[in-house]
Design a protein around this motif. Sequence first.
Motif, PDB file in Angstrom:
ATOM      1  N   PRO A  68      -1.409  -7.173  -4.263  1.00  0.00           N
ATOM      2  CA  PRO A  68      -1.439  -5.929  -3.421  1.00  0.00           C
ATOM      3  C   PRO A  68       0.470  -6.541  -3.085  1.00  0.00           C
ATOM      4  CG  PRO A  68      -3.563  -6.379  -3.175  1.00  0.00           C
ATOM      5  CD  PRO A  68      -2.827  -6.318  -4.428  1.00  0.00           C
ATOM      6  N   TYR A  69      -0.446  -7.489  -1.831  1.00  0.00           N
ATOM      7  CA  TYR A  69       0.760  -7.519  -1.359  1.00  0.00           C
ATOM      8  C   TYR A  69       2.402  -8.336  -1.708  1.00  0.00           C
ATOM      9  CZ  TYR A  69      -2.521  -7.515   2.507  1.00  0.00           C
ATOM     10  OH  TYR A  69      -3.245  -6.551   3.612  1.00  0.00           O
ATOM     11  N   ILE A  70       1.883  -8.558  -2.961  1.00  0.00           N
ATOM     12  CA  ILE A  70       2.959 -10.160  -3.824  1.00  0.00           C
ATOM     13  C   ILE A  70       3.277  -8.875  -4.094  1.00  0.00           C
ATOM     14  CG2 ILE A  70       3.415 -11.402  -5.445  1.00  0.00           C
ATOM     15  CD1 ILE A  70       1.741 -12.626  -3.592  1.00  0.00           C
ATOM     16  N   ALA A  71       3.008  -7.627  -4.864  1.00  0.00           N
ATOM     17  CA  ALA A  71       3.705  -6.356  -5.038  1.00  0.00           C
ATOM     18  C   ALA A  71       4.754  -6.027  -4.545  1.00  0.00           C
ATOM     19  CB  ALA A  71       2.887  -6.088  -5.891  1.00  0.00           C
ATOM     20  N   ALA A  72       4.566  -5.696  -3.611  1.00  0.00           N
ATOM     21  CA  ALA A  72       4.730  -4.715  -2.415  1.00  0.00           C
ATOM     22  C   ALA A  72       5.981  -5.251  -1.990  1.00  0.00           C
ATOM     23  CB  ALA A  72       4.061  -4.453  -0.880  1.00  0.00           C
ATOM     24  N   GLN A  73       6.031  -6.506  -2.175  1.00  0.00           N
ATOM     25  CA  GLN A  73       7.735  -7.023  -1.589  1.00  0.00           C
ATOM     26  C   GLN A  73       8.512  -7.256  -2.820  1.00  0.00           C
ATOM     27  OE1 GLN A  73       6.799 -11.335  -1.052  1.00  0.00           O
ATOM     28  NE2 GLN A  73       4.952 -11.103  -0.080  1.00  0.00           N
ATOM     29  N   TYR A  74       8.414  -6.347  -3.619  1.00  0.00           N
ATOM     30  CA  TYR A  74       9.906  -6.061  -5.525  1.00  0.00           C
ATOM     31  C   TYR A  74       9.560  -5.264  -5.730  1.00  0.00           C
ATOM     32  CZ  TYR A  74       8.834 -11.446  -4.439  1.00  0.00           C
ATOM     33  OH  TYR A  74       9.627 -12.822  -4.137  1.00  0.00           O
ATOM     34  N   VAL A  75       9.009  -3.703  -4.552  1.00  0.00           N
ATOM     35  CA  VAL A  75       9.559  -2.847  -5.285  1.00  0.00           C
ATOM     36  C   VAL A  75       9.697  -1.790  -3.719  1.00  0.00           C
ATOM     37  CG1 VAL A  75       7.697  -2.866  -7.586  1.00  0.00           C
ATOM     38  CG2 VAL A  75       6.143  -2.814  -5.377  1.00  0.00           C
ATOM     39  N   LYS A  76      10.189  -0.836  -4.446  1.00  0.00           N
ATOM     40  CA  LYS A  76      10.472   0.307  -3.682  1.00  0.00           C
ATOM     41  C   LYS A  76       8.964   1.337  -3.743  1.00  0.00           C
ATOM     42  CE  LYS A  76      14.928   0.628  -4.304  1.00  0.00           C
ATOM     43  NZ  LYS A  76      15.845   1.351  -5.149  1.00  0.00           N
ATOM     44  N   ALA A  77       8.423   1.521  -4.331  1.00  0.00           N
ATOM     45  CA  ALA A  77       7.151   2.397  -4.914  1.00  0.00           C
ATOM     46  C   ALA A  77       6.503   2.212  -3.660  1.00  0.00           C
ATOM     47  CB  ALA A  77       6.519   2.371  -6.214  1.00  0.00           C
ATOM     48  N   SER A  78       5.225   3.064  -3.440  1.00  0.00           N
ATOM     49  CA  SER A  78       4.408   2.995  -2.533  1.00  0.00           C
ATOM     50  C   SER A  78       3.376   2.190  -3.437  1.00  0.00           C
ATOM     51  CB  SER A  78       3.853   3.821  -1.817  1.00  0.00           C
ATOM     52  OG  SER A  78       4.665   3.991  -0.934  1.00  0.00           O
ATOM     53  N   ILE A  79       2.680   0.987  -2.912  1.00  0.00           N
ATOM     54  CA  ILE A  79       1.528   0.416  -3.730  1.00  0.00           C
ATOM     55  C   ILE A  79       0.200   0.825  -2.448  1.00  0.00           C
ATOM     56  CG2 ILE A  79       0.710  -1.724  -3.531  1.00  0.00           C
ATOM     57  CD1 ILE A  79       3.080  -1.844  -5.759  1.00  0.00           C
ATOM     58  N   ILE A  80      -0.350   1.782  -3.270  1.00  0.00           N
ATOM     59  CA  ILE A  80      -2.332   1.199  -2.614  1.00  0.00           C
ATOM     60  C   ILE A  80      -2.942   0.244  -3.604  1.00  0.00           C
ATOM     61  CG2 ILE A  80      -4.007   3.124  -2.064  1.00  0.00           C
ATOM     62  CD1 ILE A  80      -1.582   4.858  -2.740  1.00  0.00           C
ATOM     63  N   ASN A  81      -3.632  -0.342  -2.151  1.00  0.00           N
ATOM     64  CA  ASN A  81      -4.470  -1.160  -2.853  1.00  0.00           C
ATOM     65  C   ASN A  81      -5.879  -0.371  -2.934  1.00  0.00           C
ATOM     66  OD1 ASN A  81      -5.826  -3.411  -3.034  1.00  0.00           O
ATOM     67  ND2 ASN A  81      -5.689  -4.172  -1.109  1.00  0.00           N
ATOM     68  N   ALA A  82      -6.419  -0.622  -5.077  1.00  0.00           N
ATOM     69  CA  ALA A  82      -7.865  -0.516  -4.485  1.00  0.00           C
ATOM     70  C   ALA A  82      -8.203  -1.309  -4.913  1.00  0.00           C
ATOM     71  CB  ALA A  82      -7.175   0.138  -5.906  1.00  0.00           C
ATOM     72  N   GLY A  83      -8.287  -2.705  -4.084  1.00  0.00           N
ATOM     73  CA  GLY A  83      -9.172  -3.610  -3.951  1.00  0.00           C
ATOM     74  C   GLY A  83      -8.673  -5.076  -4.593  1.00  0.00           C
ATOM     75  N   ASP A  84      -8.464  -5.993  -3.838  1.00  0.00           N
ATOM     76  CA  ASP A  84      -7.956  -6.640  -4.324  1.00  0.00           C
ATOM     77  C   ASP A  84      -8.699  -8.080  -3.686  1.00  0.00           C
ATOM     78  OD1 ASP A  84      -6.960  -6.873  -1.135  1.00  0.00           O
ATOM     79  OD2 ASP A  84      -5.568  -8.236  -1.594  1.00  0.00           O
ATOM     80  N   GLY A  85      -9.498  -8.525  -5.244  1.00  0.00           N
ATOM     81  CA  GLY A  85     -10.366  -9.871  -5.025  1.00  0.00           C
ATOM     82  C   GLY A  85     -11.085  -9.517  -3.506  1.00  0.00           C
ATOM     83  N   TRP A  86     -11.871 -10.933  -2.722  1.00  0.00           N
ATOM     84  CA  TRP A  86     -12.960 -10.836  -1.651  1.00  0.00           C
ATOM     85  C   TRP A  86     -12.208  -9.805  -0.712  1.00  0.00           C
ATOM     86  CZ3 TRP A  86     -14.351 -16.340  -1.648  1.00  0.00           C
ATOM     87  CH2 TRP A  86     -14.389 -16.649  -2.977  1.00  0.00           C
ATOM     88  N   HIS A  87     -10.641 -10.062  -0.316  1.00  0.00           N
ATOM     89  CA  HIS A  87     -10.131  -9.554   0.304  1.00  0.00           C
ATOM     90  C   HIS A  87     -10.503  -7.905   1.077  1.00  0.00           C
ATOM     91  CE1 HIS A  87      -6.328  -8.248   2.277  1.00  0.00           C
ATOM     92  NE2 HIS A  87      -7.011  -8.625   3.219  1.00  0.00           N
ATOM     93  N   ALA A  88     -10.092  -6.991   0.037  1.00  0.00           N
ATOM     94  CA  ALA A  88      -9.693  -5.251   1.192  1.00  0.00           C
ATOM     95  C   ALA A  88      -9.841  -4.972  -0.318  1.00  0.00           C
ATOM     96  CB  ALA A  88      -8.909  -5.375   1.669  1.00  0.00           C
ATOM     97  N   HIS A  89      -9.913  -3.477   0.787  1.00  0.00           N
ATOM     98  CA  HIS A  89     -10.218  -2.039  -0.421  1.00  0.00           C
ATOM     99  C   HIS A  89     -10.160  -1.219   1.022  1.00  0.00           C
ATOM    100  CE1 HIS A  89     -11.332   0.695  -2.966  1.00  0.00           C
ATOM    101  NE2 HIS A  89     -12.198  -0.200  -3.388  1.00  0.00           N
ATOM    102  N   PRO A  90      -8.764  -0.667   1.425  1.00  0.00           N
ATOM    103  CA  PRO A  90      -9.077   0.131   2.310  1.00  0.00           C
ATOM    104  C   PRO A  90      -9.421   1.545   1.909  1.00  0.00           C
ATOM    105  CG  PRO A  90      -7.102  -0.906   0.983  1.00  0.00           C
ATOM    106  CD  PRO A  90      -7.543  -1.301   0.944  1.00  0.00           C
ATOM    107  N   THR A  91      -9.237   1.895   1.189  1.00  0.00           N
ATOM    108  CA  THR A  91      -9.282   3.696   0.638  1.00  0.00           C
ATOM    109  C   THR A  91     -11.271   3.353   0.476  1.00  0.00           C
ATOM    110  OG1 THR A  91      -8.712   3.459  -1.976  1.00  0.00           O
ATOM    111  CG2 THR A  91      -6.877   4.088  -1.223  1.00  0.00           C
ATOM    112  N   GLN A  92     -12.043   2.853   0.444  1.00  0.00           N
ATOM    113  CA  GLN A  92     -13.435   3.087   0.287  1.00  0.00           C
ATOM    114  C   GLN A  92     -13.636   2.993   1.713  1.00  0.00           C
ATOM    115  OE1 GLN A  92     -15.568   2.782  -2.708  1.00  0.00           O
ATOM    116  NE2 GLN A  92     -17.302   2.969  -0.797  1.00  0.00           N
ATOM    117  N   ALA A  93     -12.509   1.875   2.200  1.00  0.00           N
ATOM    118  CA  ALA A  93     -13.123   1.855   3.922  1.00  0.00           C
ATOM    119  C   ALA A  93     -12.914   3.560   5.081  1.00  0.00           C
ATOM    120  CB  ALA A  93     -12.591   1.343   4.997  1.00  0.00           C
TER     121      ALA A  93
END
Lengths: 327, 439
Positions: free
Chosen positions: A129-154
Amino acid sequence: MTTQPIKTVAPKPAPVWRHHHILDVDDFSREEIELVFNTTQAMKEVLSRPIKRVPALRGKTLITLFYEPSTRTRLSFELAAKNLGADAASLSAPASSVTKGESLIDTVSTLQALGADIIVMRHPHSGAPYIAAQYVKASIINAGDGWHAHPTQALLDLYTIQEHKESLKGLKAVIIGDILHSRVARSNIWGLTTMGAEVTLCGPPTLLPTELGEQNHHLPPTNIEHDIERALDGADVVMTLRLQLERQQSGLLPSIREYVQLYQLTEARLSLARPDALVLHPGPVNEDIEIASAVAHGPQSVINEQVSNGVAVRMALLYILAGSQKQ
Amino acid sequence: MNQTLLIKGGRIIDPSQKIDETGSLLVAEGKIAWLGKGEATPPKTDYEVLDAQGLVVCPGLIDLHCHLRQPGYEEKETIASGTKAAARGGFTTICCMPNTNPPLDNQTAIEYIKAKAAAEAVVRVLAIGCISKGRKGQELAEMGEMAAAGAVAFSDDGEPVLSSHIMRQALDYSRAFDLPVIDHCEDTALTEGGQMNEGVVSARLGLRGIPNAAEDIIVARDLALAQLTGGRLHIAHATTEGAVELIRRAKEKGVRVTAEVTPHHLTLTEERVIGYNTNAKVNPPLRTERDIEALIQGLNDNTIDIIATDHAPHTEGDKLCEFALAPFGISGLETALGSLMGLVHKKQLSLATLIAKLTHEPAKILGAKQGKLGTLAVGAPADVTIFDPNLEWVVDTKDFASKGKNTPLVGEKLKGRVIATIYQGKVVYKDKTIKLKQR
């Protein structure tokens, strides 16, 4: 739509909010997390009405883009969007299509061209999602990326805890299980420590990177404890993680049987925690593997509350994000 | 056409002759014709003048490890574009690795590189042949024929030679040609799926790590096999404190080993990956400050013989993706000297040592067969690099001659810049500020 506006103290997307995307909670301040809590409170009020809808996001489009299977997270976002009057659509991309040549950037650009204001994304690779966020104006919400993060769950975990405990400050939280591969654990480490809780990580050494317990400027301080009984001693919050059964094949565990013996959260072990300790699990639960059925369904379990709070927290996040997009 | 050129009044540093003083250099008929100290003027009178006042004049840099991607991956680099990048970076001799498609594992492939280079290269290109057929690590490639065709070393770079048996045979067999076997030291059982250095940053980012031990294990094995066979071992891109220590001890025992380190492993740490920067994804991975300290110490005590770029160009599209899907590699020829000069400015490396590690020392590994390289001795090929040690510049990949714009140094300010590169007496690169004057 014949609905009333949100009437609780309206958390106007306040100046404390700095995020156009929600990628992780590692860069969330205490004030931002509190804003999410307050807004969630208002959303719970909406959800208690006979008609659980407000038009706050009318005209907005949310698209869920899932490269991994998910039941509750995806549904939770779609319900949250609909409850706020947004249009929700979804695109499923099987994990097998995540190959070179199937560009993630092309895909998110297409979703934006289709009118997405918010893209909710789950992806098997950390950082996607970090890569995606660099290329769009829309807001990206990470709903889980690999082993890294799941902010809405937290955030929903934190919200659920603070509903019961008033404050997170000074609480002793224990996270048990496969920390190495857990995005839920990583995001919770950030969220819990930001809110002043003390975090202990517990699991077999092969599933618990030692670096997490080392003093460094990349990670918040946590305690590492390989003995579940010592870890549980005096705990206010106990979070168990799903154990992927393939960890045995990859040589990280001798057997699931031994894992159950050493790390399952049983009633006897739970009795070492404080009597009012809460039991959380991000789901889906492998009953009688990482957690005994009796505990998962027992009086201290808030697993179902986590699921229902998930909708309210995600409504709150969508509401805050949409508000900040206007500015 | 070869020029007659006087490089006047520069600080001449030539570790091969232990020279470090102001002087002038006359280049004629493609060779170093005269070297005069101080204000001395050459015997000839008909030449152009390149005013090198305030600049360092040294032997043309030699890179023992780069990837020119031809044949097979011409979208990433070609012999033409890669050698132009080399010239911009001050390199006059570069050795290309054989992990092309098809790989350079036979005499015909080596001949192809030579023919392509003769037609299109602006600097000297020397080919490294495969250790094993098809780089599969199962059967030795025809080293003898490749050596006869001009291969300067053998390597399956990109992949380690996993079979200890094959590595032993390679070190043994290659003794007949007195050429080094270069190993990419990685125990792949420990690195499968690995994305970056294993440590605190990988723990934070949730990326699978590549532990130092994966390198140390194969370095230790290879040193034992070099000792067993008496073959010439060259360790590619050493990155760990452990590898430096192992090589140091082996050298003390008299094992025939040489080793290289890259500019990026000497100057950048794992923290560059934060933000999932695919341009900082490289194998072996960027390590830690502690490893960097050991590597610099290794350079200073000659445990590590040379600096090589491991220039690994990729297209922008290759790197524009999820971190786990991006290929490993950094485009390094054009930033090498600038980033390495940072170590000199920080007084971690002397200018003379730095230049030795980029000229005289790699020339020693290549041996006399390749002619007098890495020296400004009279009669040697006129390969000369001229650089301003103090000129600051900002890395802008738009200026790169390489097709590979994949560098984590984008936008970074470097201090030290190549001003002119002369290959066999011909100016193959010069900064636009340089004007040649007719005397």
